[in-house]
Design an enzyme around this catalytic site. Structure first.
Site, PDB file in Angstrom:
ATOM      1  CD  GLU A 123      -2.888   1.018   2.419  1.00  0.00           C
ATOM      2  OE1 GLU A 123      -4.105   1.150   2.232  1.00  0.00           O
ATOM      3  OE2 GLU A 123      -2.383   0.844   3.546  1.00  0.00           O
ATOM      4  N   GLY A 267       2.103   0.853  11.429  1.00  0.00           N
ATOM      5  CA  GLY A 267       1.732  -0.002  12.548  1.00  0.00           C
ATOM      6  C   GLY A 267       1.422  -1.404  12.093  1.00  0.00           C
ATOM      7  CB  ALA A 268      -0.697  -3.489  11.343  1.00  0.00           C
ATOM      8  CD  GLU A 270      -5.356  -2.316   4.991  1.00  0.00           C
ATOM      9  OE1 GLU A 270      -5.818  -1.467   4.208  1.00  0.00           O
ATOM     10  OE2 GLU A 270      -4.497  -2.044   5.851  1.00  0.00           O
ATOM     11  CG  HIS A 301      -7.063  -0.442  12.316  1.00  0.00           C
ATOM     12  ND1 HIS A 301      -7.453   0.882  12.379  1.00  0.00           N
ATOM     13  CD2 HIS A 301      -6.570  -0.614  11.064  1.00  0.00           C
ATOM     14  CE1 HIS A 301      -7.232   1.464  11.212  1.00  0.00           C
ATOM     15  NE2 HIS A 301      -6.682   0.577  10.400  1.00  0.00           N
ATOM     16  CD  GLU A 302      -4.054  -3.251  10.203  1.00  0.00           C
ATOM     17  OE1 GLU A 302      -4.316  -3.453   9.006  1.00  0.00           O
ATOM     18  OE2 GLU A 302      -3.790  -2.118  10.648  1.00  0.00           O
ATOM     19  CD  GLU A 324      -6.371   2.728   6.715  1.00  0.00           C
ATOM     20  OE1 GLU A 324      -6.497   2.269   7.871  1.00  0.00           O
ATOM     21  OE2 GLU A 324      -5.786   2.099   5.823  1.00  0.00           O
TER      22      GLU A 324
END
Length: 853
Positions: A123, A267-268, A270, A301-302, A324
């Protein structure tokens, strides 16, 4: 390397992709890997287009059986595709580059055991660094990967990992090939490849449709001993249970792996069924509870993205915010309603909303639904508007239409658009049907305009202390004058007279209402006794800054620590912070408020945020003539707080870390040194390796330790974490030579991997004597255009933001910035935006300092 929205629209008008078959050989060299892509797609017959492929070399391009000359059709970024047929098969054989920037296919060598670890990060536009691809989210397809790698590796992708087959052939010894099943129809940016001798813990759960979903938690061999896999699995199961019930749609993929990977930029990410996380979430030392909660929110979140983002995907990046914001809102809701983190809305208010308010007051603020004209636009829009304001506004929408009605609309949305691409209007249609509300005006005012509103109470009271009139006044700044409809609550707080809460500020009355326009009367409050404190955004439903009336402000100043509940206390603290940032109240008053009350705070994230804000106030907002004295006193107070905190407590750890950050006098550095060498101790606190690095860096910045001391510590901790800490410490050595060496490594040569670069920049800017960095103002403005042009986005943007001379708060810094911006013009809007945002920090600091005189 940029792709415009217009180009993406044109490309989608003439072609539609069905499938990719990608063969990768990861064993060729340390610099490149072999990538062969076969794409099947339909097109308007006779049309022309292009496919994205960032390559080291293109060997063959074959379109519908016709071999094209790579030298004629490829420029290393795009491959031109002339004279397309109605049905097309394209094969591209190329060499692609391993990256060390956290983009594309990132390659890392573990210093502990020399093993190689790879992971992908695609991304926004970086799947094209691994294979040839039509790189835009609305060109969904199935993806089949065939990966050759060392036989002792684990290879993970979106589909379940198959049994490897020995590679065979020439030089095939010790190699195997993994042939993955095709994925579901997904966008290229959520495809994934993670490869290396990762270790894993396995689990499973049962989906709402009865399927058994395999679970995996992965980390490097040298870190796996610190991985709390059971905690990750517990949160994952809680998230599955909550999201499947709320969304009315079973988990859409075949398995769910969570991989903690080195040198990650975010942070991460998806990736469908193969989520990657930064390794800071593997806790090898004691960390504040705030970090553990942050990991929990990130995990949720993910997971939310598996539905909102992966199953249903935005058509173009102007709806990135919805991906998001939705995941951010849902992760907090899931944490509050289905995990032990029942106070997660306090965390949200303290951390996320403060980020949103800060971003929304920058000159570069933009509507939540931003206009994204190209990839550079979207890359700089991963910001507080896209995440935190959007999530705050969704919470506002849920409060306005009702949570069950909101979720009913979401369930219809997933049922109608599964595996497709959508725009904002597709969701709004379903929410309007479910709620019966016309959302056109709401959408226009909340999503298509920028800026943050402010609430203040206006009331009159008779001689007996009874309220005779009450209204909420809503204001907006001149640059963004929109007044918005809000769902908000007003809370009354008074000290409890008796019982277990005696003396605590507790809520005695609450009314919830719609706030709209410049003035909203609240007749329900007329006739009530005036309380000690009135909170006009109680429960933090609205997205608005708040101000307190004179009586409430006096109560808050004297009794902030006495709130029984964390959320109202956090809202009042946030109001004080806003006033200091806006130059309405003296920064020294805010410093005093924090230091007088933080010992009574029970929420770890709130402590973390307050300490960050304290640091910002001391460094930027306190008037220069008071800064030294106030900073020294603050450090002394932090040591007192650490010494007096409960043994082994979260607060004790956070106060000690903050003390080490601010320690600067000889006596304070003596104290840091005594804790570092364990000649002094705090009861219950273990000076573990990561804490040692923080103490060491404090001593280095204070001139007490030099490179030899850093090298000695690194010899005891020659790990990735140790190397990054050492890089930051070396850059913090307070000598011109050390600063020059760091500048040369980061900016001039620019050879450092992404994580090491970030660490070095942090150390470079850690100075007590700003004269050390004054020579770099001219160098900064002389170099950043070249850096922007030559380096990848992650590397260049980190340099631009991290090395801006923000510590030099002066008119001279503004003049140098303005001269650069005048010369730059509108040539590179993304670069301009980053510099303008940094400039605003200096403007705000000058205003705050003037208010602190």
């Amino acid at each position: 390397m940029n792709l415009t929205r217009a180009e993406a629209i044109d490309r989608s008008a003439v072609l539609d992709v069905q499938s990719y078959d990608v063969t990768l050989d990861l064993t060729r060299s340390e610099a490149t890997f072999a990538s062969t892509t076969t794409v099947t797609f339909s097109a308007t017959e006779g049309s022309s287009s292009f496919i994205d492929a960032i390559t080291a070399a293109v060997h063959t391009v074959t379109l519908n059986g016709v071999v094209l000359d790579p030298a004629q059709v490829s420029d290393g970024v795009r491959i031109q595709l002339p004279n397309l047929a109605a049905h097309n098969v394209l094969t591209v054989e190329a060499d692609a580059l391993f990256m060390n920037t956290g983009e594309g296919l990132h390659r890392f060598v573990d210093p502990v055991d020399g093993e190689v670890y790879l992971y992908s990060q695609f991304e926004v536009p970086d799947s094209r660094r691994m294979f040839a691809v039509f790189e835009q989210p609305d060109q969904k397809a199935t993806f089949t990967f065939h990966v050759t790698a060392p036989s002792h590796w684990d290879v993970i992708s979106n589909s379940p990992t198959p049994s490897p087959v020995p590679a065979g052939g020439d030089n095939g010894e010790g190699k195997s090939t993994w042939h993955f099943e095709p994925t579901a129809r997904i966008s290229s940016y959520v495809t994934a490849l993670v490869a290396g001798p990762y270790e894993s813990v396995r689990g499973e759960l049962t989906s709402s449709d009865g399927r058994t979903i395999p679970l995996g938690v992965f980390a490097r061999k040298s870190l796996m001993q610190y991985m709390d896999a059971e905690n990750v699995f517990e949160l994952t199961r809680q998230g599955f249970e909550f999201f499947e019930a709320q969304f009315g749609t079973p988990y859409p993929f075949a398995k769910y792996d969570q991989l903690f990977v080195p040198e990650f930029n975010a942070g991460a990410m998806e990736n469908a069924g193969a989520v990657t996380f930064l390794e800071s979430y593997v806790f090898r030392s004691k960390v504040p509870d705030a970090m553990v909660e942050r990991r929990a929110i990130t995990i949720l979140h993910e997971l939310a993205h598996m539905w909102f983002g992966d199953l249903v995907t935005m058509r173009w990046w102007n709806d990135l915010w919805l991906n998001e914001s939705f995941a951010e809102f849902m992760s907090t809701l899931a944490a509050a309603e289905n995990t032990k983190y029942v106070d997660s809305w306090t965390t949200f208010s303290s951390l996320e909303k403060s980020w949103a308010y800060r971003q929304d007051q920058l000159p570069s603020t933009h509507p939540i639904k931003a206009e994204i004209t190209d990839l550079e636009d979207v890359l700089v829009n991963f910001d507080g508007i896209t995440y935190a304001k959007g999530a705050s506004v969704l919470r506002q929408l849920v409060a306005w239409v009702g949570q069950e009605q909101f979720m009913a609309g979401v369930r219809s949305y997933f049922a109608k658009h599964a595996w497709g691409n959508t725009e904002l209007t597709d969701l709004m249609v379903e929410l309007e049907k479910a709620s019966g509300r016309d959302l056109a005006d709401w959408s226009e005012k909340w999503l298509e305009t920028a800026g943050v509103n402010a609430f203040a109470p206006e009331l009159s009271v008779d001689d007996d202390g009874v309220i005779t009139s009450f209204a909420i006044l809503q204001t907006a700044v001149a640059e963004h004058p929109t007044l918005r409809p809000h769902r908000a609550a007003v809370g009354f707080y008074d000290p409890a007279a008796d019982g277990p809460d005696a003396g605590k500020l507790v809520r005695t009355h609450r009314v919830e209402l719609d706030v709209d326009g410049a003035r909203t009367d609240v007749p329900e409050l007329v006739g009530l006794a005036r309380p000690a404190l009135i909170l006009v955004n109680d429960d933090d439903l609205a997205y608005a800054k708040i101000r307190l009336d004179e009586v409430s402000l006096a109560t808050a100043t004297a009794h902030l620590k006495d709130f029984r509940d964390s959320l109202p206390r956090t809202l009042v603290s946030a109001s004080a912070w806003d006033a200091a940032r806006d130059g309405e109240t003296p920064a020294r008053a805010y410093v005093g408020l924090v230091l007088a009350n933080i010992a009574y705070e029970t929420d770890s994230t709130v402590i973390t945020v307050l300490l960050r804000q304290l640091a910002t106030a001391l460094q930027f907002y306190v008037a220069p003539e008071y800064r030294q004295a106030v900073s020294v006193e603050a450090a002394d107070t932090l040591w007192t707080l650490a010494s007096g905190a409960a043994a082994g407590s979260d607060a004790q750890l956070q106060f000690l870390k903050a003390f080490a950050l601010h320690a600067q006098t000889a006596a304070q550095l003596d104290t840091v040194a005594s804790v570092f060498d364990r000649s002094a101790a705090l009861d219950g606190l273990d000076i573990d390796q990561d804490l040692r690095w923080e103490l060491l860096t404090s001593l280095v910045a204070g001139g007490r330790l030099d490179a030899a001391g850093i090298d000695a510590e690194l010899a005891a901790d020659n790990t990735q974490t140790g190397q990054l800490a050492a890089a930051a410490a070396r850059a913090a050595i307070p000598t011109p030579a050390a600063k020059a060496a760091t500048w040369a490594a980061v900016v001039v040569r620019g050879e450092m991997p992404n994580a090491a670069q970030r660490a070095a920049i942090t150390g470079f800017m850690r100075v007590w004597d700003t004269a050390l960095i004054e020579p770099y103002v001219g160098k900064y403005f002389g170099e950043i255009r070249r850096v922007w042009a030559e380096k990848s986005h992650e590397i260049s943007s980190t340099i631009v933001t991290g090395l801006f001379p923000s510590l030099l708060v002066s008119q001279e810094t503004l003049a140098a910035t303005d001269a650069f911006l005048a010369e730059l013009g509108e040539e590179t809007p993304a670069l301009r935006r980053l510099v303008v945002e940094s400039r605003d920090g200096v403007v705000r600091a000058l205003k705050a300092q003037a208010a602190d005189k």
